[in-house]
Design a protein around this motif. Structure first.
Motif, PDB file in Angstrom:
ATOM      1  N   LYS A 197      -9.459  -2.523  -3.941  1.00 56.20           N
ATOM      2  CA  LYS A 197      -9.184  -3.958  -3.813  1.00 56.20           C
ATOM      3  C   LYS A 197     -10.038  -4.770  -4.788  1.00 56.20           C
ATOM      4  O   LYS A 197      -9.571  -5.762  -5.360  1.00 56.20           O
ATOM      5  N   LEU A 204      -8.435  -4.599  -8.212  1.00 59.15           N
ATOM      6  CA  LEU A 204      -7.283  -5.498  -8.323  1.00 59.15           C
ATOM      7  C   LEU A 204      -7.719  -6.953  -8.483  1.00 59.15           C
ATOM      8  O   LEU A 204      -7.161  -7.693  -9.301  1.00 59.15           O
ATOM      9  N   TYR A 226      -0.594  -8.023 -10.268  1.00 54.16           N
ATOM     10  CA  TYR A 226      -0.492  -6.658  -9.753  1.00 54.16           C
ATOM     11  C   TYR A 226      -0.925  -5.699 -10.851  1.00 54.16           C
ATOM     12  O   TYR A 226      -1.110  -6.098 -12.010  1.00 54.16           O
ATOM     13  N   ILE A 235      -4.985   4.537  -1.515  1.00 56.41           N
ATOM     14  CA  ILE A 235      -3.914   3.562  -1.729  1.00 56.41           C
ATOM     15  C   ILE A 235      -2.845   3.720  -0.654  1.00 56.41           C
ATOM     16  O   ILE A 235      -2.356   2.728  -0.086  1.00 56.41           O
ATOM     17  N   LEU A 256      -2.718  -3.614   1.265  1.00 56.71           N
ATOM     18  CA  LEU A 256      -2.093  -3.841  -0.035  1.00 56.71           C
ATOM     19  C   LEU A 256      -0.586  -3.895   0.171  1.00 56.71           C
ATOM     20  O   LEU A 256      -0.069  -3.475   1.202  1.00 56.71           O
ATOM     21  N   LYS A 257       0.123  -4.425  -0.848  1.00 54.33           N
ATOM     22  CA  LYS A 257       1.583  -4.404  -0.840  1.00 54.33           C
ATOM     23  C   LYS A 257       2.065  -3.722  -2.110  1.00 54.33           C
ATOM     24  O   LYS A 257       1.371  -3.738  -3.140  1.00 54.33           O
ATOM     25  N   ASN A 258       3.242  -3.130  -2.031  1.00 57.75           N
ATOM     26  CA  ASN A 258       3.804  -2.486  -3.212  1.00 57.75           C
ATOM     27  C   ASN A 258       5.245  -2.917  -3.411  1.00 57.75           C
ATOM     28  O   ASN A 258       5.896  -3.446  -2.503  1.00 57.75           O
ATOM     29  N   ILE A 291       1.367  -2.475  -7.471  1.00 58.63           N
ATOM     30  CA  ILE A 291       0.463  -2.581  -6.323  1.00 58.63           C
ATOM     31  C   ILE A 291      -0.235  -3.935  -6.384  1.00 58.63           C
ATOM     32  O   ILE A 291      -0.831  -4.293  -7.396  1.00 58.63           O
ATOM     33  N   TYR A 292      -0.150  -4.669  -5.269  1.00 56.24           N
ATOM     34  CA  TYR A 292      -0.687  -6.025  -5.196  1.00 56.24           C
ATOM     35  C   TYR A 292      -1.760  -6.144  -4.120  1.00 56.24           C
ATOM     36  O   TYR A 292      -1.681  -5.489  -3.079  1.00 56.24           O
ATOM     37  N   LEU A 293      -2.694  -7.069  -4.339  1.00 56.58           N
ATOM     38  CA  LEU A 293      -3.439  -7.647  -3.228  1.00 56.58           C
ATOM     39  C   LEU A 293      -2.485  -8.580  -2.480  1.00 56.58           C
ATOM     40  O   LEU A 293      -1.625  -9.228  -3.090  1.00 56.58           O
TER      41      LEU A 293
END
Length: 739
Positions: free
Chosen positions: A219, A222, A233, A258, A267-269, A281-283
């Motif tokens: 994290k 990112l 991302y 991850i 996290l989101k993808n 891959i995002y915060l």
């Protein structure tokens, strides 16, 4: 360099204390040194407490010899007198001098042990109820928790001021949380580095393979890439590679972490054909902001029906203002009336300001309420002067709240309390990052119009994302591109050369009675810096009557080298504001702050209170990244700055890390501002930085004069270099895909 010393003693007097940041000036009664003036960060300290301070002696030009503390340690008082002094100082809530005397008379030097371990026994004393006894015990426990946290963190180079923030954020269980997972520090406290967390973890015996470490490291990576590179991302392969190297771990361990974070919703993808055609891959905050912007823009753009006779309104306004719109300007005004969202983009001299004026007046004729806004204070002030209507910063428009993080900020205006405007016109939209844009979109009411005005060819925003470019790229909303330069603007070589540079052509210099000049300086960046100082101090004031500090701005491509921000500011301070007996100054954080210095706020501080410079009446809060001012007064514990000739702000010493000199600024920091004259050093640097839109952005900051100093072939290399640093952003994808 002098070695650090340790002085111990009793706090004799608190001369000054800032409760918000812990900065304190105190008199310490030391057996070895007598009364010593100490300055430093001493949170929660009271008179009568026993401390040891570690630091160095300094000689202040106005206040004489002082001991500047780097760290401090509190000592438990021993003996009846010391315990009485401690309790009488008000350290423990609910205990003042009379109560303290009763407690010490009854329990003697064991009073603190009783308060800590058997607080209910305080009820044995006449006048102290059982409830009061328990409250005193709880208050003392909080004091101990706070002090233990400060002492613990100091051992790892984390300052007491940061310890205060940590305590305020994590609460009474802060130390317990840190011992269990030290990486909570860099996840929740801006400014605490991952390296500092690693140091704490190593001391606590936590393995480098600890899952909390790996998850926090991912994290942190990112967030770091969002701040430094503007990415919302990272492609999964890039994230795994970067994080595994940063954490010195096998890629498989990072991959597994991850997966865990995605399952935990940390996290989101998303899978889409982005730069790498891979998984993004995002915060969470960036993922949600981009989707929020896309959803709102799509909804706003759907239902706008034009009922009014706009052509008649425009003709009426042209007659009133004595201006005839050209074809694209007329198209922009008509489209604004019939669209929920409109983008107007173009370079200097293409009539963006005229269009804004027309749209404001048109909306007013249509009975619509209009808000004008811009990302920075200087841009908002410029918008106000050009439009004749008040413009607010986006932060002020959204009514920014107090406290919290300077990136993940809370605003009063949001989905639950939207803005009371039918239309918002946002200037300098190229500077907007996804977080601020997301907050603005959330606060727009469902029937609002949003007009985005900006120059898409300028540098992208300093923050994460590429909002204006992505909105244009998505082709979801109407975009009016202005390209015609108007006759009056075309007489300026600043405007002509800006457009030449944007098309990849070299600028024209030194035409007689024009406003764009080149001064050759050979011999490296030091010679260029010397020439810049001469141009600013002597040549331009003599030739044009410019005020060297108020009218001329040096804008440089980078921070380092002799012609970078750091060295140029030292050189220009010496040239333009040399030391004198009439000007007070102080050396703080290896920087000299002198009365009359030109300075800039380098990060958003929403809580700084400012007053009107002319009447000293408190008007509001918030000084933002890029705001420029002049130091009015230097005092022992503070520096007073006047921003934009109207806002007076007092900076305590501990807040000076947010205040840089601004004789020279980077091109990025100059965005959103205009200056009468711009002087730019031209030299060779990293090709990835020295590109076309950098020099284009610098040139377009000038209103009356541009002077480039240095090497012509360096200018030509920048013009030839049309490479832009890759930004991983996906707003265009969401705009195309959200239903």
């Amino acid at each position: 360099m002098a070695e650090a010393e340790i002085i111990s003693g009793e706090v004799y007097e608190i001369i000054f204390a800032n409760e918000e940041n812990g900065y304190t000036v105190l008199a310490l009664d030391s057996e070895e040194e007598g009364l010593v003036t100490c300055v430093g960060i001493f949170p929660y300290l009271k008179e009568g407490e026993l401390i040891s301070v570690t630091g160095k002696w300094t000689n202040h030009p106005s206040y004489g010899e002082q001991f500047k503390a780097e760290t401090f340690k509190k000592h438990a008082p021993s003996g009846k007198r010391a315990v009485l002094n401690y309790l009488s100082a008000g350290v423990v809530k609910g205990v003042r001098s009379s109560t303290a005397k009763k407690i010490v008379d009854y329990f003697g030097e064991d009073a603190l042990i009783i308060i800590k371990n058997q607080p209910e026994r305080l009820a044995e004393i006449k006048g102290i109820s059982h409830k009061k006894a328990i409250e005193i015990g709880e208050s003392y426990a909080l004091v101990e928790d706070r002090e233990q946290l400060i002492m613990f963190l100091q051992g790892f180079g984390i300052s007491p001021s940061f310890a205060m923030r940590i305590y305020d954020t994590l609460g009474v269980s802060a130390l317990t949380q840190i011992r269990e997972n030290p990486y909570v520090l860099c996840e929740q406290i801006r400014g605490i580095t991952f390296k500092s967390c690693d140091l704490v973890a190593e001391n606590l015996g936590i393995s480098p393979n600890n899952i909390n470490r790996i998850k926090s490291g991912i994290k942190y990576t990112l967030l770091n890439y969002a701040i430094s590179g503007g990415h919302t991302y990272l492609p999964r392969e890039v994230l795994v590679d970067v994080a595994s190297k940063a954490l010195s771990l096998d890629k498989l361990e990072v991959e597994n972490a991850i997966v865990t974070l995605l399952m935990e919703q940390g996290l989101k993808n998303c899978h889409f054909d982005g730069f790498e055609g891979t998984e993004a891959i995002y915060l969470l905050v960036f993922y949600e902001s981009e989707k929020k912007i896309a959803y709102k823009i799509k909804r706003l753009s759907e239902e706008k029906i034009l009922k009014e006779d706009v052509d008649a309104y425009i003709s009426e306004l042209e007659a009133e203002l004595g201006i005839e719109l050209e074809e694209k300007q007329r198209l922009a005004v008509k489209t604004a009336a019939s669209s929920g969202v409109l983008v107007i983009t173009g370079g200097p001299g293409t009539g963006k300001t005229t269009i804004i004026k027309f749209i404001i007046r048109l909306f007013e004729k249509m009975g619509l309420s209009v808000a004008l806004s811009a990302p920075t204070g200087r841009a908002a002030k410029r918008m106000t002067s050009l439009s004749g209507r008040e413009a607010k910063t986006v932060h002020r428009l959204l009514e920014v709240g107090f406290g919290g993080d300077d990136i993940l900020r809370e605003f009063t205006r949001n989905e639950d309390l939207p803005l009371d405007y039918d239309a918002v016109i946002l200037d300098e939209a190229s500077m907007m990052d996804v977080l601020l844009t997301g907050s603005l979109c959330a606060a727009l009411n469902k029937n609002a119009r949003l007009i985005l005005v900006g120059d898409v060819d300028q540098l992208p925003p300093v923050g994460a994302g590429n909002v204006l470019k992505d909105i244009i790229s998505a082709e979801l909303v109407p975009v009016v591109r202005l390209s015609s330069v108007f006759r009056q603007a075309a007489e300026s070589m600043i405007v002509v050369n800006a457009h030449k540079i944007n098309k990849g052509e070299y600028p024209i210099y030194n035409e007689k009675d024009k406003d764009f000049y080149f001064v050759s300086a050979s011999g490296g960046t030091e010679k260029i810096a010397d020439m810049v100082a001469d141009v600013v101090k002597n040549r331009l004031p003599k030739a044009y009557g410019f005020d060297a500090k108020a009218d001329i701005q040096v804008i440089t491509p980078m921070k380092k080298t002799a012609s970078g921000v750091f060295d140029l500011n030292v050189k220009l301070q010496k040239a333009l504001n040399p030391p004198s007996e009439s000007k007070k100054e102080k050396n703080y954080l290896n920087r000299i702050y002198r009365e009359g210095d030109k300075v800039m706020q380098i990060r958003n501080n929403y809580d700084l209170v400012w007053t009107k410079a002319d009447d000293k009446k408190t008007e509001g809060t918030g000084i933002f990244n890029g705001d420029m001012g002049v130091i009015e007064k230097v005092e022992k514990s503070s520096v007073t700055v006047i921003f934009d000739d109207e806002k007076r702000v007092v900076y305590e010493n501990s807040a000076l890390e947010d205040l840089d000199h601004a004789y020279a600024v980077t091109v990025h920091k100059s965005q959103g501002s205009e200056f009468r004259a711009v002087v730019m050093p031209a030299f060779f640097g990293a090709p990835r930085l020295m590109n076309r839109n950098l020099i284009y952005t610098a040139v377009t900051r000038a209103k009356e004069l541009v002077v480039i100093v240095g090497q012509k072939n360096a200018v030509e290399a920048m013009v030839d270099n049309n490479h832009e640093l890759k930004r991983y952003s996906s707003l265009d994808f969401w705009l195309k895909s959200i239903d």
